[in-house]
Design an enzyme around this catalytic site. Structure first.
Site, PDB file in Angstrom:
ATOM      1  CD  GLU A  71      11.384  54.198  -6.637  1.00 52.25           C
ATOM      2  OE1 GLU A  71      10.257  54.029  -6.948  1.00 52.25           O
ATOM      3  OE2 GLU A  71      12.195  53.452  -6.176  1.00 52.25           O
ATOM      4  CE  LYS A 113       7.568  51.688  -8.338  1.00 50.36           C
ATOM      5  NZ  LYS A 113       8.191  52.052  -7.078  1.00 50.36           N
ATOM      6  CB  CYS A 142      11.516  50.510  -7.689  1.00 49.53           C
ATOM      7  SG  CYS A 142      12.470  49.995  -6.242  1.00 49.53           S
TER       8      CYS A 142
END
Length: 304
Positions: free
Chosen positions: A41, A127, A161
Site C-alpha cells: 500500500e 480505496k 488494507c
C-alpha cells in the site's frame, strides 16, 4: 503460476526513488520466476506512519499544512510519467503487477492499487474507505474503480488494507470471480494474518498480501514520528504472506526486514476448494440476501 509479494518501503517524499525501487523489486521477482507481483500500500507516494500533520479536532497548524504540501507533491497523476515507467517495465518483463500508490487527482489524493501487465498500464482501484486519520489525507473512491484483471490463466482483484474488513466489498469482489486476491497493506499486526487466511477460505482464492517494512531512518531527518526518532525504530513491521484457497500459508509471514516472497500456485486448487464453498454461487441464498453494487462514477460537477 509463480507469484511474488514484495516487502519494502520507498523514501518518503522522493517519488523518483520510489519508482526506481519498485522497478528493482519487479525485476527481482521476475528473475525468480514470478508472473504476478504485488507491492505494498502507498508504495509510490509513501505512507506517513506516525505523522499527525498538525491536526487536532477543529484545528490545523501552518506546519501541518506545509507537510501536506510536501505529501501532495510526492503523489502521482494517473496516468502519468511514473505509470508510464512502470508500464514499460511490466511490458518488458511480461508480468502482471499490483502496486500501491498515492494518486493526485486535482487537489485530492487517493490511495490506489495500480494494475499493470504485459500490455502496460491496465487501470486502478481507489480505496473506498480510508481508515481513521487517513481520512485527513485521502479522499474516498467510488464504485467505478473495482476492476478485475484477467491474466489469461487467473483473475486478479485488489482490496487495500482495511478494505479487507468490509464484508460487502469482499462479496462484490467474490462475485467478479477473483482467483488471486491482492492485498497491499501497511497493517503489520499479527491479527492481519488471520484476516488473510479467512479471506482465502471465504473467497476460495489465493491471497497475496504485501506489507511495507519501514524504519525511522527511511523518513527525512526533519520529521518526527510519534514512535520516536531512533534511526532503527520500526514504524511498519511487515508480515507479507501468500495463502492458498484452503487457508494454508504458502510463504511468510515475512518479518524483521525487507524481502521478496514467492510461491508456486497450483491453480487447480481453486476448483478443488470451491467444490464445497462458493459464497456467491452454490453457497449463496439470493432468496434471503442480495447485494446491490453501484459502479457509477461519481462526479461533483457535470456539464453538457
Amino acid at each position: 503460476m509463480t507469484v511474488a509479494v514484495a516487502q519494502a518501503a520507498a523514501p518518503l517524499f522522493d517519488t523518483p526513488a520510489a519508482v526506481a525501487r519498485a522497478e528493482e523489486l519487479l525485476r527481482e521477482a521476475s528473475a525468480r520466476g514470478a508472473e504476478v507481483v504485488v507491492l505494498p500500500e502507498a508504495f509510490i507516494g509513501g505512507y506517513p506512519k506516525g505523522l499527525d500533520f498538525g491536526i487536532t479536532v477543529g484545528s490545523r497548524t501552518p506546519a501541518g499544512r506545509d507537510l501536506f504540501r510536501r505529501y501532495q507533491a510526492a503523489a502521482i497523476e494517473v496516468p502519468g510519467p511514473e505509470t508510464g515507467t512502470l508500464a514499460a517495465v511490466t511490458r518488458e518483463l511480461g508480468v502482471h503487477a499490483v502496486i500501491g500508490a498515492v494518486e493526485r487527482r486535482g487537489s485530492t489524493l487517493y490511495c490506489v492499487a495500480l494494475f499493470f501487465g504485459p500490455d502496460g498500464y491496465l487501470g486502478l482501484h481507489r480505496k473506498l474507505m480510508p481508515t481513521a486519520a487517513e481520512r485527513y489525507l485521502w479522499g474516498q473512491g467510488d464504485g467505478s474503480t473495482l476492476p478485475v484483471v484477467d491474466t489469461g490463466t487467473a483473475r486478479l482483484g485488489a482490496a487495500i488494507c482495511w478494505e479487507n474488513y468490509m464484508p460487502l466489498l469482499r462479496t462484490a469482489m467474490y462475485a467478479k470471480g477473483v482467483d488471486l486476491w491482492c492485498a497491499p497493506t501497511v497493517d503489520d499486526r499479527d491479527a492481519w494474518q488471520a484476516t488473510m487466511r479467512h479471506i482465502a477460505l471465504e473467497g476460495r482464492c489465493f491471497v497475496l498480501s504485501a506489507c511495507q517494512y519501514l524504519r525511522r531512518d527511511g523518513l527525512p531527518d526533519d520529521l518526527h514520528p510519534v514512535q520516536g526518532d531512533a534511526p532503527d525504530t520500526v514504524l511498519i513491521g511487515g508480515g507479507s504472506v501468500i495463502v492458498s484457497p484452503l487457508g494454508e500459508v504458502l510463504a511468510g509471514p515475512l518479518r524483521d526486514g525487507e524481502g521478496v516472497l514467492t510461491a508456486e500456485l497450483d491453480l487447480d486448487e481453486l476448483a478443488r476448494a470451491r467444490f464445497d464453498l462458493d459464497t456467491t454461487g452454490h453457497y449463496a441464498r439470493p432468496d434471503v440476501f442480495t447485494l446491490h453494487v453501484d459502479e457509477t462514477a461519481r462526479t461533483t460537477v457535470t456539464g453538457s
